[in-house]
Design an enzyme around this catalytic site. Structure first.
Site, PDB file in Angstrom:
ATOM      1  N   HIS A 388       0.718  -1.281   0.008  1.00 28.27           N
ATOM      2  CA  HIS A 388       0.076  -0.151   0.113  1.00 28.27           C
ATOM      3  C   HIS A 388       0.738   1.315   0.081  1.00 28.27           C
ATOM      4  O   HIS A 388       0.732   2.209  -0.890  1.00 28.27           O
ATOM      5  CB  HIS A 388      -0.838  -0.031   1.196  1.00 28.27           C
ATOM      6  CG  HIS A 388      -1.769   1.054   1.358  1.00 28.27           C
ATOM      7  ND1 HIS A 388      -2.970   1.050   1.129  1.00 28.27           N
ATOM      8  CD2 HIS A 388      -1.587   2.217   1.729  1.00 28.27           C
ATOM      9  CE1 HIS A 388      -3.562   2.170   1.380  1.00 28.27           C
ATOM     10  NE2 HIS A 388      -2.762   3.050   1.642  1.00 28.27           N
ATOM     11  N   GLU A 389       1.777   1.402   0.942  1.00 25.97           N
ATOM     12  CA  GLU A 389       2.559   2.513   1.273  1.00 25.97           C
ATOM     13  C   GLU A 389       3.636   2.830  -0.123  1.00 25.97           C
ATOM     14  O   GLU A 389       3.725   3.931  -0.563  1.00 25.97           O
ATOM     15  CB  GLU A 389       3.430   2.507   2.420  1.00 25.97           C
ATOM     16  CG  GLU A 389       2.651   2.639   3.803  1.00 25.97           C
ATOM     17  CD  GLU A 389       1.390   3.783   3.700  1.00 25.97           C
ATOM     18  OE1 GLU A 389       1.711   4.543   3.249  1.00 25.97           O
ATOM     19  OE2 GLU A 389       0.521   3.361   4.343  1.00 25.97           O
ATOM     20  N   HIS A 392       1.853   4.372  -2.978  1.00 26.22           N
ATOM     21  CA  HIS A 392       1.894   6.075  -2.725  1.00 26.22           C
ATOM     22  C   HIS A 392       3.020   6.459  -3.277  1.00 26.22           C
ATOM     23  O   HIS A 392       3.166   7.335  -4.121  1.00 26.22           O
ATOM     24  CB  HIS A 392       1.392   6.171  -1.226  1.00 26.22           C
ATOM     25  CG  HIS A 392       0.237   6.219  -0.836  1.00 26.22           C
ATOM     26  ND1 HIS A 392      -0.841   6.793  -1.224  1.00 26.22           N
ATOM     27  CD2 HIS A 392      -0.261   5.556   0.431  1.00 26.22           C
ATOM     28  CE1 HIS A 392      -1.778   6.679  -0.728  1.00 26.22           C
ATOM     29  NE2 HIS A 392      -1.630   5.822   0.400  1.00 26.22           N
ATOM     30  N   HIS A 395       3.811   6.467  -6.897  1.00 22.40           N
ATOM     31  CA  HIS A 395       2.873   7.291  -7.597  1.00 22.40           C
ATOM     32  C   HIS A 395       3.592   8.727  -7.430  1.00 22.40           C
ATOM     33  O   HIS A 395       3.790   9.332  -8.336  1.00 22.40           O
ATOM     34  CB  HIS A 395       1.663   7.216  -6.838  1.00 22.40           C
ATOM     35  CG  HIS A 395       0.618   8.264  -7.245  1.00 22.40           C
ATOM     36  ND1 HIS A 395      -0.786   8.508  -6.892  1.00 22.40           N
ATOM     37  CD2 HIS A 395       0.562   9.013  -8.361  1.00 22.40           C
ATOM     38  CE1 HIS A 395      -1.488   9.100  -7.566  1.00 22.40           C
ATOM     39  NE2 HIS A 395      -0.693   9.630  -8.600  1.00 22.40           N
TER      40      HIS A 395
END
Length: 594
Positions: A388-389, A392, A395
């Protein structure tokens, strides 16, 4: 680790590399002094933004100063989060935080001055001055808010009153976090334990029905006692949003919340409608859960119990990295190489230490690495958090690499898409490759719960928010009883006839802090739906799917979020993304029924 290590006892290879930002505090202090000298020059532009050249000069100086300030800010906060008990970093953070407010005051003139200029004049200047062309979207974005910007005096008055207008949220927070107590309940071993908001989530997942029932009744019983106070604070908060939207000449609070990011109101209303049209899937889930848990009757406090427990598996960090890399293979070698270099170059602070901030996040500045804070504890959930992190962070990596400073930050509407796409690819991979039926069932249940809580539940919240705002906008008062009834009716509609909607749940609305952030929660559902659409196309090997997805990651904030997603093949103005999520939910239900 039986005893938590101190920061200095953790090996460097497990820590993020912040020395890349500043080698030492002396360098940070020198930069901070330079910043303070340079930043005051921004004020000299006040009253002088009369032509394209001066606007361009302002942008150049503001970028130089903002980038330096951002780097100083990021460094101080990351160092503080490593060890919150370290007084050196406490003072560093405090110093930069105080200064940031002063810096904001130096640039407060910019937007009002741009808005005071004639639209046609600005358009001509953008065409005339070549260097201004890249700022066209940024300037037009400011100009479109012109009908909603007030006079200088009115803006100052509202700014001065903002602290008072935030009172309902502050009251809710202090009441529910500091003043409310929930007494004691018996845990699974028959010990008396104090119930708190913090441990409620583990009690409500307990295999022992008496434990979860006691926690549920005790918690919501306390909220019920204070329902009139909590209703008054929620009404005051909604009236504040409605007041602000009226003063700024919007047609509604919903429009005031969505229009600045050019999100059509239909995106919100349609998401609620699509979920309403597919509630039979959630009803089916409740029926299956009742059967799998072997219950004669299913209650609201049974919803969070895992249908199956598996022994905890120890997954070392390096193994976790390899699992995520295998899961993300469909994204191609370029993406995987960035991921690997992030792990090897010191993006990640891996393990817990004394004083380290809890939880996990991805954060950094335009000129730093996109750092990741973890508190990795060798569990499957930690592997998911890593995916998940890093979603980010990659991105951020792409958007900073491809976009100029002013367009590098993506909006909240897009923020959760990249992280959730990674999680989606990971859970698909884990389910597909699992041969142990018990583990497979556990993983399927994990994904079902993700969709239930992130899409169905958040859109139920969104429906409640719309009802409360519209009712109060019409001048119809709302009492605790009205809120309770609306919440009860929504639970009946969403969960169906198979479940007993216990009276305690009626007051649950009073526990949700997100209702004090205007029309915020629907973005969890839209973000999840967009991520589902991306991961579906990527996994099916649809032509151009990976390149389109990377195009989304590279776009940063260079356009409005709806356009960025649409250009990448995900149209949030249609039913398709949410329907794709529900289709996945149904596939999982089919798997679990087998």
């Amino acid at each position: 680790m039986s005893e938590l290590k101190k920061r200095e006892e953790i090996e460097d290879k497990f820590k993020w590399n912040i020395d890349k930002v500043y080698k030492n505090i002396e360098d940070w202090e020198n930069d901070f002094e330079d910043l303070k000298k340079e930043a005051v020059k921004l004020r000299e532009f006040s009253g002088k933004l009369t032509n394209g050249e001066s606007i361009l000069e302002y942008f150049a100086l503001n970028e130089k100063i903002s980038r330096k300030a951002e780097t100083l800010y990021v460094y101080a906060h990351l160092k503080y989060d490593e060890d919150t008990s370290n007084s050196t970093y406490q003072s560093l953070m405090s110093k930069v935080d105080i200064y940031m407010a002063e810096l904001a005051s130096y640039t407060a003139f910019f937007v009002p001055e741009i808005l005071s200029l004639d639209d046609k004049f600005i358009e001509d200047e953008i065409n005339r001055v070549e260097g201004l062309k890249p700022f066209k979207f940024l300037i037009e974005d400011i100009l479109k808010e012109k009908p909603h910007i007030l006079s200088k005096e009115m803006e100052e008055l509202l700014a001065a009153a903002s602290d008072c207008l935030d009172a309902p949220s502050a009251i809710h927070s202090i009441l529910t976090n500091a003043d409310m107590t929930f007494g004691k309940i018996e845990d699974e071993d028959g010990n008396e334990v104090e119930l708190t908001e913090g441990n409620y989530s583990s009690f409500i997942r307990s295999k022992n029905k008496d434990v979860r029932k006691a926690a549920f009744e005790r918690l919501f019983g306390e909220y019920e006692k204070l329902k009139n106070t909590l209703a008054t604070s929620l009404t005051a908060s909604i009236k504040t949003f409605n007041f602000s939207s009226k003063v700024r000449k919007y047609n509604s609070a919903l429009e005031a919340s969505l229009k600045p990011n050019n999100i059509p109101l239909e995106v919100y209303k349609n998401a609620v409608k699509v979920i309403n049209d597919n509630l039979n899937s959630l009803h089916r889930y409740v029926q299956i859960k009742k059967k799998l848990l072997g219950l004669d009757e299913i209650h609201m406090y049974d919803l969070y119990v895992p249908v199956i427990e598996i022994p905890k598996e120890k997954i070392e960090f390096n193994e976790g990295v390899n699992i995520v890399l295998d899961a993300l293979k469909p994204l191609g070698t370029e993406y995987l190489d960035i991921f690997k270099s992030g792990v090897n170059d010191g993006w990640i602070d891996i393990y817990e230490n004394k004083g380290k901030r809890g939880g996990a996040y991805s954060w950094g500045g335009y000129d730093t690495m996109p750092y990741v804070l973890l508190n990795y504890n060798n569990e499957l959930g930690d592997v998911s958090t890593l995916a998940h992190e890093m979603g980010h962070s990659i991105h951020s990596y792409y958007s900073r690499k491809e976009q100029s400073y002013y367009y590098a930050n993506y909006t909240l509407f897009c923020a959760e898409v990249a992280s959730t796409t990674n999680e989606s690819l990971l859970i698909h991979y884990l389910i597909e490759k699992e041969t142990d039926q018990k583990k497979k069932l556990y993983l399927i249940n994990q994904e079902l719960e993700q969709i239930r809580t992130t899409v169905f539940r958040q859109l139920m919240f969104a429906e409640f928010e719309l009802y409360t705002h519209e009712t109060l906008e019409q001048g119809i008062p709302l009492t605790a009883e009205d809120y309770n009834k609306a919440w009860h009716d929504l639970n009946v509609k969403y969960f169906g006839n198979e479940i007993i909607i216990d009276k305690e749940i009626d007051v649950e609305w009073s526990r949700i802090p997100h209702f004090y952030s205007d029309f915020y929660v629907y973005q969890y559902a839209t973000g999840y739906a967009a991520a589902s659409a991306f991961s579906k196309d990527i996994l099916e090997g649809k032509e151009g799917a990976v390149e389109k997805y990377k195009g989304f990651l590279k776009a940063g904030g260079s356009d409005y979020p709806i356009n960025i997603l649409k250009n990448a093949g995900v149209d949030m103005t249609t039913n398709v993304p949410i329907e794709a999520t529900i289709k996945r939910f149904n596939e999982l239900l089919d798997m679990i029924e087998k």
